[in-house]
Design an enzyme around this catalytic site. Sequence first.
Site, PDB file in Angstrom:
ATOM      1  N   LYS A 171      16.306 -14.912  -7.692  1.00  0.00           N
ATOM      2  CA  LYS A 171      15.389 -16.087  -7.458  1.00  0.00           C
ATOM      3  C   LYS A 171      16.286 -17.191  -6.725  1.00  0.00           C
ATOM      4  O   LYS A 171      16.106 -17.621  -5.773  1.00  0.00           O
ATOM      5  CB  LYS A 171      14.858 -16.895  -8.614  1.00  0.00           C
ATOM      6  CG  LYS A 171      13.608 -15.934  -9.177  1.00  0.00           C
ATOM      7  CD  LYS A 171      12.850 -16.369 -10.305  1.00  0.00           C
ATOM      8  CE  LYS A 171      12.069 -15.092 -10.775  1.00  0.00           C
ATOM      9  NZ  LYS A 171      11.535 -15.386 -12.125  1.00  0.00           N
ATOM     10  N   ASP A 231       4.473 -20.675 -10.939  1.00  0.00           N
ATOM     11  CA  ASP A 231       3.925 -19.400 -11.495  1.00  0.00           C
ATOM     12  C   ASP A 231       2.291 -19.281 -11.466  1.00  0.00           C
ATOM     13  O   ASP A 231       2.038 -18.117 -11.656  1.00  0.00           O
ATOM     14  CB  ASP A 231       4.537 -19.190 -12.819  1.00  0.00           C
ATOM     15  CG  ASP A 231       5.764 -18.311 -13.008  1.00  0.00           C
ATOM     16  OD1 ASP A 231       5.630 -17.333 -12.056  1.00  0.00           O
ATOM     17  OD2 ASP A 231       6.429 -18.539 -13.883  1.00  0.00           O
ATOM     18  N   GLN A 259      11.300 -18.537 -17.108  1.00  0.00           N
ATOM     19  CA  GLN A 259      11.189 -17.034 -17.188  1.00  0.00           C
ATOM     20  C   GLN A 259      10.597 -16.645 -18.510  1.00  0.00           C
ATOM     21  O   GLN A 259      11.109 -17.035 -19.461  1.00  0.00           O
ATOM     22  CB  GLN A 259      12.615 -16.866 -16.947  1.00  0.00           C
ATOM     23  CG  GLN A 259      12.749 -15.053 -16.858  1.00  0.00           C
ATOM     24  CD  GLN A 259      12.021 -14.489 -15.552  1.00  0.00           C
ATOM     25  OE1 GLN A 259      12.191 -15.230 -14.590  1.00  0.00           O
ATOM     26  NE2 GLN A 259      11.583 -13.387 -15.506  1.00  0.00           N
TER      27      GLN A 259
HETATM   28  N1  GUN Z   1       8.554 -12.346 -16.438  1.00  0.00           N
HETATM   29  C1  GUN Z   1       7.909 -11.293 -15.660  1.00  0.00           C
HETATM   30  N2  GUN Z   1       7.220 -11.594 -14.555  1.00  0.00           N
HETATM   31  C2  GUN Z   1       7.294 -13.150 -14.602  1.00  0.00           C
HETATM   32  C3  GUN Z   1       6.933 -14.038 -13.509  1.00  0.00           C
HETATM   33  O1  GUN Z   1       6.088 -13.710 -12.417  1.00  0.00           O
HETATM   34  N3  GUN Z   1       6.881 -15.239 -13.911  1.00  0.00           N
HETATM   35  C4  GUN Z   1       7.499 -15.637 -14.903  1.00  0.00           C
HETATM   36  N4  GUN Z   1       8.078 -16.772 -15.351  1.00  0.00           N
HETATM   37  N5  GUN Z   1       8.213 -14.829 -15.782  1.00  0.00           N
HETATM   38  C5  GUN Z   1       8.234 -13.296 -15.643  1.00  0.00           C
END
Ligand code: GUN
Length: 284
Positions: A53, A120, A97
């Site tokens: 990211k 998200d 996350q």
């Molecule tokens: N863990 C696995 N996929 C995701 C996601 O799309 N967003 C977040 N914040 N954590 C994740």
Amino acid sequence: MAVIIDGNKIAQDIREEVRQSALELKKQKGVIPGLAVVLVGEDPASQVYVGKKAKACAEVGFLSREYKFPSETEEEKLLKIIKKLNKDKLIHGILVQLPLPKHISTEKIIAAIDPYKDVDGFHPYNVGSLITGNPLFVPCTPRGIMELIFRSGIELAGKEAVVVGRSNIVGKPLALLLLAQNATVTMCHSKTKDLPKVTGRADVLIAAIGKPRMIEADMVKEGAVVIDVGVNRLENGKLTGDVAFEEVSAKASFITPVPGGVGPMTIATLMKNTLDAARRSINS
Ligand code: GUN
């Protein structure tokens, strides 16, 4: 033989579009989109995602900040950080996350994020508005899948769409997005009776189960569009999807590979959501 949908290429196109838009935003409004990523614990997969990211942010010209905490961090401390980030004018998107350590309430943490910074799309406000059709943010993987479908010229109105897997992150939001495009949507899960019968009538079949190669050719209709959301690591270290790719691609009209299909779209969409957040901040 199916057309293989190139997620790497489409994701790269989107990142380039976002980079251009971010340049314009900076030139015209003096705003640089900013993303804060919060990571608690040492889960290796999460560390890899967070690194990706940050790299994507650098590539499209965004500000990115990482907040890393040990797994024993208290919920209260995390809530404080989120409150601070909610007020931070340089930060337009906040991503925590997942998964979080067990002693922390994921629900509470997500609910603490300002819905206008919830890139998200997991905050209850955004989940609720997805049902009525006008969310601030759509979760990244489902939004990315819709983009793959649109950019491949696939028409959804009136089609039978079957989603296998009912997670909050993928299956449920994706079903709503397909419905919004006037597909006839069926959701399947572990208790579905006679799964092959249901998947076999799908014009568009989405596999988001988490079981390697579970969707085989005899479960797929001739000419179906098959989207594989699975990311399964085999014992030999290789990545494989939820779909038996070789045999299903002989029957499908379109198919996404693993890796290089849905995977790259998640981060590209996160960049798009962060850009949207920055734009929206100017008008509010
Ligand atoms: N863990 C696995 N996929 C995701 C996601 O799309 N967003 C977040 N914040 N954590 C994740």
